[in-house]
Design a protein around this motif. Structure first.
Motif, PDB file in Angstrom:
ATOM      1  N   THR A   1       0.980  -1.358  13.564  1.00 56.01           N
ATOM      2  CA  THR A   1       1.130  -2.275  12.439  1.00 56.01           C
ATOM      3  C   THR A   1       2.318  -1.849  11.590  1.00 56.01           C
ATOM      4  O   THR A   1       2.600  -0.662  11.441  1.00 56.01           O
ATOM      5  CB  THR A   1      -0.164  -2.352  11.589  1.00 56.01           C
ATOM      6  OG1 THR A   1      -0.024  -3.389  10.625  1.00 56.01           O
ATOM      7  CG2 THR A   1      -0.439  -1.058  10.855  1.00 56.01           C
TER       8      THR A   1
ATOM      9  N   GLY B   1      -1.824   2.898  10.859  1.00 52.05           N
ATOM     10  CA  GLY B   1      -1.504   2.424   9.532  1.00 52.05           C
ATOM     11  C   GLY B   1      -0.023   2.476   9.253  1.00 52.05           C
ATOM     12  O   GLY B   1       0.764   3.009  10.025  1.00 52.05           O
ATOM     13  N   ASP B   2       0.346   1.880   8.145  1.00 48.25           N
ATOM     14  CA  ASP B   2       1.719   1.933   7.668  1.00 48.25           C
ATOM     15  C   ASP B   2       1.634   1.950   6.141  1.00 48.25           C
ATOM     16  O   ASP B   2       0.748   1.330   5.549  1.00 48.25           O
ATOM     17  CB  ASP B   2       2.490   0.699   8.155  1.00 48.25           C
ATOM     18  CG  ASP B   2       3.990   0.821   7.931  1.00 48.25           C
ATOM     19  OD1 ASP B   2       4.460   1.929   7.592  1.00 48.25           O
ATOM     20  OD2 ASP B   2       4.697  -0.194   8.089  1.00 48.25           O
ATOM     21  N   THR B   3       2.535   2.712   5.521  1.00 42.07           N
ATOM     22  CA  THR B   3       2.553   2.803   4.061  1.00 42.07           C
ATOM     23  C   THR B   3       3.963   2.523   3.575  1.00 42.07           C
ATOM     24  O   THR B   3       4.920   2.989   4.175  1.00 42.07           O
ATOM     25  CB  THR B   3       2.177   4.233   3.588  1.00 42.07           C
ATOM     26  OG1 THR B   3       1.179   4.751   4.438  1.00 42.07           O
ATOM     27  CG2 THR B   3       1.698   4.222   2.166  1.00 42.07           C
ATOM     28  N   VAL B   4       4.075   1.797   2.500  1.00 36.10           N
ATOM     29  CA  VAL B   4       5.401   1.476   1.986  1.00 36.10           C
ATOM     30  C   VAL B   4       5.323   1.329   0.468  1.00 36.10           C
ATOM     31  O   VAL B   4       4.264   0.996  -0.085  1.00 36.10           O
ATOM     32  CB  VAL B   4       5.921   0.180   2.657  1.00 36.10           C
ATOM     33  CG1 VAL B   4       5.125  -1.016   2.220  1.00 36.10           C
ATOM     34  CG2 VAL B   4       7.389  -0.041   2.397  1.00 36.10           C
ATOM     35  N   LYS B   5       6.425   1.633  -0.192  1.00 37.14           N
ATOM     36  CA  LYS B   5       6.500   1.434  -1.639  1.00 37.14           C
ATOM     37  C   LYS B   5       6.766  -0.037  -1.922  1.00 37.14           C
ATOM     38  O   LYS B   5       7.745  -0.602  -1.408  1.00 37.14           O
ATOM     39  CB  LYS B   5       7.623   2.295  -2.221  1.00 37.14           C
ATOM     40  CG  LYS B   5       7.723   2.212  -3.720  1.00 37.14           C
ATOM     41  CD  LYS B   5       8.796   3.139  -4.246  1.00 37.14           C
ATOM     42  CE  LYS B   5       8.877   3.032  -5.759  1.00 37.14           C
ATOM     43  NZ  LYS B   5       9.758   4.050  -6.325  1.00 37.14           N
ATOM     44  N   GLY B   6       5.914  -0.642  -2.728  1.00 40.44           N
ATOM     45  CA  GLY B   6       6.078  -2.063  -3.024  1.00 40.44           C
ATOM     46  C   GLY B   6       4.943  -2.515  -3.905  1.00 40.44           C
ATOM     47  O   GLY B   6       4.199  -1.697  -4.450  1.00 40.44           O
TER      48      GLY B   6
ATOM     49  N   LEU C   1      -4.622  -0.221   8.937  1.00 45.12           N
ATOM     50  CA  LEU C   1      -4.474  -0.418   7.495  1.00 45.12           C
ATOM     51  C   LEU C   1      -2.995  -0.376   7.118  1.00 45.12           C
ATOM     52  O   LEU C   1      -2.308   0.598   7.400  1.00 45.12           O
ATOM     53  CB  LEU C   1      -5.211   0.706   6.762  1.00 45.12           C
ATOM     54  CG  LEU C   1      -5.000   0.810   5.252  1.00 45.12           C
ATOM     55  CD1 LEU C   1      -5.583  -0.403   4.541  1.00 45.12           C
ATOM     56  CD2 LEU C   1      -5.634   2.095   4.717  1.00 45.12           C
ATOM     57  N   ALA C   2      -2.508  -1.439   6.508  1.00 44.83           N
ATOM     58  CA  ALA C   2      -1.126  -1.477   6.029  1.00 44.83           C
ATOM     59  C   ALA C   2      -1.168  -1.544   4.509  1.00 44.83           C
ATOM     60  O   ALA C   2      -1.698  -2.489   3.937  1.00 44.83           O
ATOM     61  CB  ALA C   2      -0.406  -2.694   6.609  1.00 44.83           C
ATOM     62  N   LEU C   3      -0.624  -0.512   3.883  1.00 44.18           N
ATOM     63  CA  LEU C   3      -0.722  -0.367   2.428  1.00 44.18           C
ATOM     64  C   LEU C   3       0.654  -0.451   1.787  1.00 44.18           C
ATOM     65  O   LEU C   3       1.530   0.362   2.068  1.00 44.18           O
ATOM     66  CB  LEU C   3      -1.259   1.026   2.092  1.00 44.18           C
ATOM     67  CG  LEU C   3      -2.742   1.246   1.853  1.00 44.18           C
ATOM     68  CD1 LEU C   3      -2.959   2.697   1.482  1.00 44.18           C
ATOM     69  CD2 LEU C   3      -3.271   0.323   0.774  1.00 44.18           C
ATOM     70  N   SER C   4       0.836  -1.407   0.908  1.00 45.62           N
ATOM     71  CA  SER C   4       2.025  -1.426   0.055  1.00 45.62           C
ATOM     72  C   SER C   4       1.561  -1.029  -1.341  1.00 45.62           C
ATOM     73  O   SER C   4       0.656  -1.647  -1.906  1.00 45.62           O
ATOM     74  CB  SER C   4       2.631  -2.837   0.063  1.00 45.62           C
ATOM     75  OG  SER C   4       3.642  -2.945  -0.907  1.00 45.62           O
ATOM     76  N   LEU C   5       2.156   0.038  -1.875  1.00 46.79           N
ATOM     77  CA  LEU C   5       1.732   0.598  -3.162  1.00 46.79           C
ATOM     78  C   LEU C   5       2.934   0.856  -4.056  1.00 46.79           C
ATOM     79  O   LEU C   5       3.967   1.314  -3.579  1.00 46.79           O
ATOM     80  CB  LEU C   5       1.046   1.952  -2.945  1.00 46.79           C
ATOM     81  CG  LEU C   5      -0.320   1.972  -2.273  1.00 46.79           C
ATOM     82  CD1 LEU C   5      -0.737   3.402  -2.049  1.00 46.79           C
ATOM     83  CD2 LEU C   5      -1.331   1.238  -3.143  1.00 46.79           C
TER      84      LEU C   5
ATOM     85  N   HIS D   1       9.602   6.060   1.598  1.00 41.21           N
ATOM     86  CA  HIS D   1       9.286   4.828   0.878  1.00 41.21           C
ATOM     87  C   HIS D   1       8.653   5.096  -0.481  1.00 41.21           C
ATOM     88  O   HIS D   1       8.347   4.176  -1.203  1.00 41.21           O
ATOM     89  CB  HIS D   1       8.394   3.946   1.743  1.00 41.21           C
ATOM     90  CG  HIS D   1       9.143   3.338   2.860  1.00 41.21           C
ATOM     91  ND1 HIS D   1      10.021   2.304   2.690  1.00 41.21           N
ATOM     92  CD2 HIS D   1       9.186   3.642   4.181  1.00 41.21           C
ATOM     93  CE1 HIS D   1      10.557   1.981   3.833  1.00 41.21           C
ATOM     94  NE2 HIS D   1      10.074   2.769   4.756  1.00 41.21           N
ATOM     95  N   PHE D   2       8.407   6.350  -0.790  1.00 43.40           N
ATOM     96  CA  PHE D   2       7.816   6.673  -2.091  1.00 43.40           C
ATOM     97  C   PHE D   2       8.660   7.654  -2.885  1.00 43.40           C
ATOM     98  O   PHE D   2       8.147   8.361  -3.731  1.00 43.40           O
ATOM     99  CB  PHE D   2       6.402   7.245  -1.908  1.00 43.40           C
ATOM    100  CG  PHE D   2       5.442   6.199  -1.536  1.00 43.40           C
ATOM    101  CD1 PHE D   2       4.870   5.387  -2.497  1.00 43.40           C
ATOM    102  CD2 PHE D   2       5.135   5.976  -0.206  1.00 43.40           C
ATOM    103  CE1 PHE D   2       3.993   4.398  -2.153  1.00 43.40           C
ATOM    104  CE2 PHE D   2       4.259   4.976   0.143  1.00 43.40           C
ATOM    105  CZ  PHE D   2       3.690   4.185  -0.828  1.00 43.40           C
TER     106      PHE D   2
ATOM    107  N   ILE E   1       4.664  -3.010   7.911  1.00 48.94           N
ATOM    108  CA  ILE E   1       4.827  -3.837   6.712  1.00 48.94           C
ATOM    109  C   ILE E   1       6.308  -4.026   6.434  1.00 48.94           C
ATOM    110  O   ILE E   1       7.088  -3.080   6.547  1.00 48.94           O
ATOM    111  CB  ILE E   1       4.253  -3.142   5.460  1.00 48.94           C
ATOM    112  CG1 ILE E   1       2.946  -2.416   5.764  1.00 48.94           C
ATOM    113  CG2 ILE E   1       4.087  -4.132   4.325  1.00 48.94           C
ATOM    114  CD1 ILE E   1       2.467  -1.560   4.594  1.00 48.94           C
TER     115      ILE E   1
ATOM    116  N   PRO F   1       2.798   6.602  -5.152  1.00 51.49           N
ATOM    117  CA  PRO F   1       1.744   7.333  -4.449  1.00 51.49           C
ATOM    118  C   PRO F   1       0.734   7.927  -5.432  1.00 51.49           C
ATOM    119  O   PRO F   1       0.760   9.117  -5.717  1.00 51.49           O
ATOM    120  CB  PRO F   1       2.508   8.420  -3.687  1.00 51.49           C
ATOM    121  CG  PRO F   1       3.760   8.628  -4.443  1.00 51.49           C
ATOM    122  CD  PRO F   1       4.073   7.362  -5.174  1.00 51.49           C
TER     123      PRO F   1
END
Lengths: 332, 332
Positions: free
Chosen positions: A56, B131-136, B98-102, A330-331, A58, B105
C-alpha cells in the motif's frame, strides 16, 4: 510501501521508523501470514501453491505532488509506485483498490486522474476491484495485490557476501527532473522532456522482476535513492555493500550534470526512479543481464555485497565517499 | 467500502456515485476477478476452492472523527468499519494494511491509535501485514482482506420478493450518540455512556456474518442508515422492500427519544451502527434467529422484499412514511 516524492528534501532519515515502531514486532496470529510489515510487500498464503503479495502507498498533495501537477500524471504514478513494489517481489500484479480523499468532486480532475490510473493498471493486466471516496484533503491511497507461486517471492533479506549488486535502467533522472521542476536547473529540450517523463511517468519494472525471480537473492525498488534502498537490503540481510560511483548507470543529462557539478546525489541518493536494485550471485550475473536484454532493459553491476554493516560508496580511485543523503523523511 | 461518520449530515445523497462513475463499468481483465467495484467487498479467486474478499475505507479528520476524538477510539473504529465490511460478505477476516497520513509524528497519539487498532484486529485474528506513513493531513486508510470458500460469499444482489429483511442488534444508538456529542441532546449516564460506546466502539458482526452465510440471500452492513443500505440491496437485487417502522429493534434510549420526539431518523436513517441487514427466505428465518441467539445476538425481522423498486417505510397503521433521509454524502 515505497515513498514517491515529487517534492523532496535531502535530509538523512528513516521514513520507515513510524510504521515499524508501532507495528513491526507484533508476532503474526495466522499461520498463513508469511511476511508482515517491513518489506516492499507482505506475503500471505492463499492456496496450496499460491501466495499473494500485498502493498500500500499513500500520495499526499504538497508532499508527493503539487496541486498543479497534471492529474493524469498523478493517477499514473499512484498506479506505478504500487506496481513497482509488486515488481520488487517478482510477482504478477493482479488487483488494486483505490481510496480517494478529495476536497470536492472535480470531474475534470477525476476524469484525467482515473484515465492515468486505469490505463497503467490495464497495461499490466491489473483490475481495480474496490474503492472508497470521501470529502477531505487530497490524499490518494492505493493498495495492490500480486500473485506468485509459494515460496518464490523475492525479498530484501536474502543477500550474501560476494554477490553482485545490480540495477535496472538508469538512475538520477527523476531527481534531476525534480530540480528542473523546482527551477533549480535549466535543461534544454528534449533532455528536459525526458527527465520530466522519468519523474512523472516512471516505468514499473514488472516484467524484469518476474524474469529475475529465480536468479536474484534479494530485491528492492529504488524509490528513496540507491544508498537508502540498498541500505534496506543490507539491514534485512545482515550484510554490507560497496557501491562503485563510476559504475552507476546514468542517462546523458545526469552524466553531464554530475560531471559539471561534482554532485552525485541524483544517481546515488535521488529517489523516484523506480528501477530495481537486485542482488545476484556472480555465476548468475550474465544470465540475468541476458534475460533483461531480451526485453530491452539494461542491467548493470554497481557494487558487491560485503561482510560490513552499511552501504559504502567508493570513487574510481577507491576512496570512500561520505553518504550525502540516506533518503527522505516524511516527518522531518 | 462503507462510510463511517462521527460527523454526519442528513442530506439525501449517493456517496457511491463518484467511485462508480469513474470505475464501475470497466470490465475486468482477469478471469479470477469475481466481483469488482460496487459491493461491500470485492471477491477474487486465489486458489481452487479459495476466494478473498477485499475492502478499503478512509477515515478523515473533520469528516469521520474530530481532532479531539480519543485516538484509541479512532484506531478501534478504523479496524471495525473494515471488519464490518468483511462480515457483510460472510467471510473470515485475515489481513489488513494501514496507510497513515499524519501532520507530525505524535507518539502519544500513535501509541493510543495503534493499541485501539491492533487490539481489535487481534480479537478477530487479523494480522496487520503492511503499511505506509507520510506527513500530511490526518487521513487513515485501512484495507482488509478476508478468506472464504469459493462461491459462498454473501453480496447485495441475491434478494428475492417475499423474503424477510432482518437486522442484527439494535439501530439508532450511534446516531443518538452523535447527537449527544454535538450537544444536540442531553442523556443521563449510563445511557449516555452506552450511546457513545456504540458510536465510538461498534461491534463488527463477524461471527454473525459467518453464521448467516448459508441462510441469507443478501447482506450489507448498516453504515449509512437502514434505508440507505437496504436501498443498495434493493438496487443490486432488482427488487423493492417495505420496512415496518415499529418492528425496528431499538435500545431503551433510542426508543425513548423516538417516542418523545416523533423523530425516527436515528433508527431508520442513522448510520454508524455497523449492524448487519440480511435478507433471509421465510423458511430459514427461525434457523437464522436461533443461530444468532447462540452467540448472544438478536436478529429481528423488520420488513419484506417486494416487487417494487424502492425502500418504503410503513408505520403501525400501514401508512407510508416519506424517507427522511437516504444517508450521508461526503461531497455535499
Amino acid at each position: 510501501m515505497v515513498q514517491c516524492s515529487l517534492i523532496r528534501s535531502g535530509a538523512v532519515v528513516d521514513e520507515f521508523s513510524l510504521i515499524e515502531t508501532y507495528f513491526k514486532d507484533i508476532p503474526p496470529l495466522r499461520p498463513d501470514t508469511r511476511l508482515g510489515v517491513g518489506d516492499d510487500c507482505a506475503i500471505v498464503r492463499t492456496g496450496d501453491n499460491n501466495e499473494l503479495v500485498i502493498t500500500t502507498d499513500i500520495l499526499v498533495e504538497g508532499v508527493h505532488f503539487l496541486a498543479a501537477t497534471d492529474p493524469g500524471d498523478i493517477g499514473y504514478k499512484a498506479a506505478a509506485v504500487n506496481l513497482s513494489d509488486i515488481a520488487s517481489m517478482g510477482a504478477i500484479p493482479a488487483w488494486a483498490t483505490l481510496a480517494l480523499s478529495l476536497p470536492h468532486p472535480d470531474h475534470k480532475w477525476l476524469k484525467a486522474f482515473s484515465a492515468g490510473f486505469i490505463n497503467l493498471l490495464s497495461t499490466y493486466g491489473v483490475d481495480l476491484v474496490g474503492g472508497d471516496t470521501v470529502k477531505g484533503p487530497n490524499v490518494i491511497t492505493v493498495q495492490m495485490m500480486g500473485k506468485i507461486e509459494s515460496g518464490t517471492a523475492l525479498s530484501r533479506s536474502g543477500a550474501h557476501q560476494g554477490e553482485s549488486v545490480m540495477v535496472t535502467g538508469s538512475l538520477g533522472d527523476a531527481a534531476l527532473g525534480l530540480k528542473q521542476l523546482k527551477g533549480e536547473l535549466s535543461v534544454n529540450s528534449p533532455a528536459a522532456d525526458y527527465l520530466l517523463s522519468r519523474l512523472n511517468r516512471p516505468t514499473p519494472r514488472v516484467e524484469e522482476g518476474v524474469l529475475l525471480r529465480d536468479l536474484a537473492t534479494a530485491c528492492i525498488d529504488i524509490s528513496d535513492g540507491l544508498i537508502s534502498d540498498l541500505g534496506h537490503i543490507v539491514k534485512a540481510s545482515g550484510v554490507g555493500a560497496t557501491l562503485e560511483l563510476d559504475q552507476i548507470p546514468c542517462s546523458p543529462p545526469v552524466t553531464n550534470y554530475q560531471k559539471a557539478t561534482g554532485d552525485f546525489a541524483p544517481s546515488i541518493s535521488g529517489g523516484d526512479d523506480y528501477e530495481l536494485c537486485v542482488v545476484v550471485p556472480e555465476d548468475a550475473q550474465q544470465e540475468a543481464v541476458d534475460r533483461l536484454l531480451e526485453v530491452g532493459t539494461q542491467l548493470t553491476k554497481v557494487g558487491v555485497i560485503t561482510d560490513g554493516e552499511r552501504v559504502e560508496v567508493v570513487d574510481p580511485l577507491g576512496q570512500s565517499k561520505t553518504d550525502p543523503s540516506k533518503g527522505y523523511n516524511h516527518f522531518e
